[in-house]
Design a protein around this motif. Structure first.
Motif, PDB file in Angstrom:
ATOM      1  N   GLY A 183       1.031  -1.181  -0.045  1.00 49.35           N
ATOM      2  CA  GLY A 183      -0.020   0.253  -0.162  1.00 49.35           C
ATOM      3  C   GLY A 183       0.880   1.331  -0.035  1.00 49.35           C
ATOM      4  O   GLY A 183       1.826   1.437   0.738  1.00 49.35           O
ATOM      5  N   ALA A 184       0.342   2.284  -0.992  1.00 57.89           N
ATOM      6  CA  ALA A 184       1.338   3.394  -0.974  1.00 57.89           C
ATOM      7  C   ALA A 184       1.470   4.226   0.216  1.00 57.89           C
ATOM      8  O   ALA A 184       2.646   4.571   0.659  1.00 57.89           O
ATOM      9  CB  ALA A 184       0.634   4.444  -2.116  1.00 57.89           C
ATOM     10  N   ALA A 185       0.287   4.258   1.209  1.00 56.80           N
ATOM     11  CA  ALA A 185       0.517   5.186   2.216  1.00 56.80           C
ATOM     12  C   ALA A 185       1.241   4.258   3.443  1.00 56.80           C
ATOM     13  O   ALA A 185       2.139   5.066   4.109  1.00 56.80           O
ATOM     14  CB  ALA A 185      -0.775   5.445   2.731  1.00 56.80           C
ATOM     15  N   ALA A 186       1.084   3.146   3.446  1.00 57.48           N
ATOM     16  CA  ALA A 186       1.782   2.326   4.270  1.00 57.48           C
ATOM     17  C   ALA A 186       3.257   2.640   4.179  1.00 57.48           C
ATOM     18  O   ALA A 186       3.997   2.417   5.110  1.00 57.48           O
ATOM     19  CB  ALA A 186       1.113   0.794   4.443  1.00 57.48           C
ATOM     20  N   MET A 187       3.592   2.156   2.797  1.00 57.36           N
ATOM     21  CA  MET A 187       5.119   2.202   2.543  1.00 57.36           C
ATOM     22  C   MET A 187       5.760   3.499   2.620  1.00 57.36           C
ATOM     23  O   MET A 187       6.818   3.660   3.179  1.00 57.36           O
ATOM     24  CB  MET A 187       5.213   1.671   1.078  1.00 57.36           C
ATOM     25  CG  MET A 187       4.995   0.418   0.809  1.00 57.36           C
ATOM     26  SD  MET A 187       5.860  -0.990   1.551  1.00 57.36           S
ATOM     27  CE  MET A 187       4.474  -1.480   2.659  1.00 57.36           C
ATOM     28  N   ALA A 188       4.916   4.720   2.453  1.00 54.16           N
ATOM     29  CA  ALA A 188       5.608   5.996   2.715  1.00 54.16           C
ATOM     30  C   ALA A 188       5.680   6.128   4.295  1.00 54.16           C
ATOM     31  O   ALA A 188       6.750   6.880   4.630  1.00 54.16           O
ATOM     32  CB  ALA A 188       4.702   6.983   2.105  1.00 54.16           C
ATOM     33  N   ARG A 189       4.710   5.662   5.159  1.00 61.04           N
ATOM     34  CA  ARG A 189       4.873   6.010   6.608  1.00 61.04           C
ATOM     35  C   ARG A 189       5.985   5.133   6.931  1.00 61.04           C
ATOM     36  O   ARG A 189       6.825   5.627   7.887  1.00 61.04           O
ATOM     37  CB  ARG A 189       3.670   5.384   7.109  1.00 61.04           C
ATOM     38  CG  ARG A 189       3.666   5.690   8.478  1.00 61.04           C
ATOM     39  CD  ARG A 189       2.061   5.335   9.186  1.00 61.04           C
ATOM     40  NE  ARG A 189       2.343   5.364  10.932  1.00 61.04           N
ATOM     41  CZ  ARG A 189       1.397   4.862  11.578  1.00 61.04           C
ATOM     42  NH1 ARG A 189       0.404   4.055  11.107  1.00 61.04           N
ATOM     43  NH2 ARG A 189       1.793   5.178  12.991  1.00 61.04           N
ATOM     44  N   LEU A 190       6.146   3.935   6.526  1.00 63.55           N
ATOM     45  CA  LEU A 190       7.557   3.044   7.086  1.00 63.55           C
ATOM     46  C   LEU A 190       8.772   3.722   6.696  1.00 63.55           C
ATOM     47  O   LEU A 190       9.731   3.591   7.234  1.00 63.55           O
ATOM     48  CB  LEU A 190       7.302   1.577   6.540  1.00 63.55           C
ATOM     49  CG  LEU A 190       8.501   0.837   6.890  1.00 63.55           C
ATOM     50  CD1 LEU A 190       8.589   0.628   8.349  1.00 63.55           C
ATOM     51  CD2 LEU A 190       8.114  -0.700   6.070  1.00 63.55           C
ATOM     52  N   ALA A 191       8.630   4.124   5.390  1.00 65.63           N
ATOM     53  CA  ALA A 191      10.088   4.799   4.841  1.00 65.63           C
ATOM     54  C   ALA A 191      10.349   6.099   5.593  1.00 65.63           C
ATOM     55  O   ALA A 191      11.511   6.311   5.890  1.00 65.63           O
ATOM     56  CB  ALA A 191       9.722   5.203   3.472  1.00 65.63           C
ATOM     57  N   GLY A 192       9.107   6.718   6.041  1.00 60.79           N
ATOM     58  CA  GLY A 192       9.584   7.990   6.857  1.00 60.79           C
ATOM     59  C   GLY A 192       9.908   7.767   8.225  1.00 60.79           C
ATOM     60  O   GLY A 192      10.970   8.164   8.886  1.00 60.79           O
ATOM     61  N   ALA A 193       9.342   6.777   8.901  1.00 60.72           N
ATOM     62  CA  ALA A 193       9.734   6.223  10.262  1.00 60.72           C
ATOM     63  C   ALA A 193      11.191   5.817  10.253  1.00 60.72           C
ATOM     64  O   ALA A 193      11.991   6.027  11.004  1.00 60.72           O
ATOM     65  CB  ALA A 193       8.824   5.216  10.623  1.00 60.72           C
ATOM     66  N   GLU A 194      11.630   4.829   9.191  1.00 62.33           N
ATOM     67  CA  GLU A 194      12.833   4.437   9.186  1.00 62.33           C
ATOM     68  C   GLU A 194      13.985   5.593   8.691  1.00 62.33           C
ATOM     69  O   GLU A 194      15.178   5.454   9.487  1.00 62.33           O
ATOM     70  CB  GLU A 194      12.975   3.458   7.767  1.00 62.33           C
ATOM     71  CG  GLU A 194      12.628   2.059   8.080  1.00 62.33           C
ATOM     72  CD  GLU A 194      13.413   1.360   9.118  1.00 62.33           C
ATOM     73  OE1 GLU A 194      14.310   1.178   9.123  1.00 62.33           O
ATOM     74  OE2 GLU A 194      12.700   1.066  10.147  1.00 62.33           O
ATOM     75  N   GLY A 195      13.660   6.684   8.278  1.00 52.83           N
ATOM     76  CA  GLY A 195      14.493   7.826   7.856  1.00 52.83           C
ATOM     77  C   GLY A 195      14.733   8.461   9.295  1.00 52.83           C
ATOM     78  O   GLY A 195      15.814   8.717   9.582  1.00 52.83           O
ATOM     79  N   ALA A 196      13.488   8.519  10.183  1.00 57.01           N
ATOM     80  CA  ALA A 196      13.848   9.337  11.474  1.00 57.01           C
ATOM     81  C   ALA A 196      14.707   8.399  12.277  1.00 57.01           C
ATOM     82  O   ALA A 196      15.227   9.050  12.868  1.00 57.01           O
ATOM     83  CB  ALA A 196      12.433   9.651  12.036  1.00 57.01           C
ATOM     84  N   LEU A 197      14.532   6.970  12.238  1.00 54.78           N
ATOM     85  CA  LEU A 197      15.238   6.114  12.979  1.00 54.78           C
ATOM     86  C   LEU A 197      16.768   5.925  12.702  1.00 54.78           C
ATOM     87  O   LEU A 197      17.644   6.310  13.480  1.00 54.78           O
ATOM     88  CB  LEU A 197      14.556   4.668  13.126  1.00 54.78           C
ATOM     89  CG  LEU A 197      15.358   3.632  13.661  1.00 54.78           C
ATOM     90  CD1 LEU A 197      15.305   4.076  15.122  1.00 54.78           C
ATOM     91  CD2 LEU A 197      14.814   2.384  13.542  1.00 54.78           C
ATOM     92  N   GLY A 198      16.922   6.186  11.443  1.00 53.07           N
ATOM     93  CA  GLY A 198      18.191   6.302  10.999  1.00 53.07           C
ATOM     94  C   GLY A 198      18.899   7.486  11.331  1.00 53.07           C
ATOM     95  O   GLY A 198      20.198   7.491  11.662  1.00 53.07           O
ATOM     96  N   GLY A 199      18.133   8.665  11.272  1.00 52.20           N
ATOM     97  CA  GLY A 199      18.907   9.982  11.830  1.00 52.20           C
ATOM     98  C   GLY A 199      19.145   9.765  13.260  1.00 52.20           C
ATOM     99  O   GLY A 199      20.103  10.281  13.792  1.00 52.20           O
TER     100      GLY A 199
END
Length: 198
Positions: A92-108
């Motif tokens: 799902g587009a929204a779910a993948m975008a949310r996961l990608a954003g959360a992963e970016g924040a975690l990486g930071g």
């Protein structure tokens, strides 16, 4: 039976086989990308389970860096929530975008923690910290491989779904929306496992 009746039956049989084949292929490819996402989920859960241990090990040394540690835990919790949402709707587009954003924040947050850890040589020498960082690096590599397998499966599904005759049949079989690959904000950083050096 006349020849025209046999030809008509043969054509109908071929059409039925083509429709059944297209349906089965769509189901197979959807299951393949959903399974590939499940592999990402396994690796991300392992990563998320390692992070609290890393923070706990660092707490004794980083008593004055509480804000950094809390940011890592908050980012980890947001990533866990993003993964749960994505697992409920793989592709799902929204779910993948949310996961990608959360992963970016975690990486930071993990990056800020790594910078902080550089100032603590005793912590860098700790056997527990070295083992945890090695496991985390190994898990990062596994996440990258699982993500690539998922994106390949999504591409195969979308390509088949958009090809003839599947493009005509897919919507009536419930395959209306394309699956979304898992892309991160900075693909260069995600392709290279984070360097956790002590």
């Amino acid at each position: 039976m006349s020849v025209s009746s046999l030809v008509t039956l043969a054509i109908l049989a071929l059409l039925v086989f083509a429709v059944v084949g297209a349906f089965n292929q769509l189901v197979t490819l959807r299951n393949r990308y959903q399974n590939a996402f499940a592999q990402i989920e396994v690796q991300l859960k392992r990563r998320y389970d390692l992070i609290p241990n890393l923070v706990e090990t660092a707490k004794a040394y980083l008593q004055h860096e509480r804000e950094t540690l809390e940011a890592v835990i908050a980012a980890r919790n947001a990533a866990v929530a993003g993964l749960k949402a994505a697992a409920a709707e793989p592709g799902g587009a929204a779910a993948m975008a949310r996961l990608a954003g959360a992963e970016g924040a975690l990486g930071g947050a993990l990056g800020r923690l790594n910078v902080t850890l550089e100032a603590y040589p005793d912590l860098k020498a700790s056997q527990n910290m070295q083992q945890l960082t090695e496991e985390l690096s190994s898990t990062e590599n596994k996440v990258a491989f699982a993500r690539q397998a998922y994106n390949d499966a999504v591409m195969e599904y979308n390509t088949y779904k958009q090809s003839f005759p599947a493009v005509l049949l897919a919507p009536s079989f419930g395959h209306k929306v394309n699956a979304t690959p898992l892309e991160f904000a900075d693909s260069k950083l995600i392709q290279d496992a984070p360097k956790v050096a002590f």
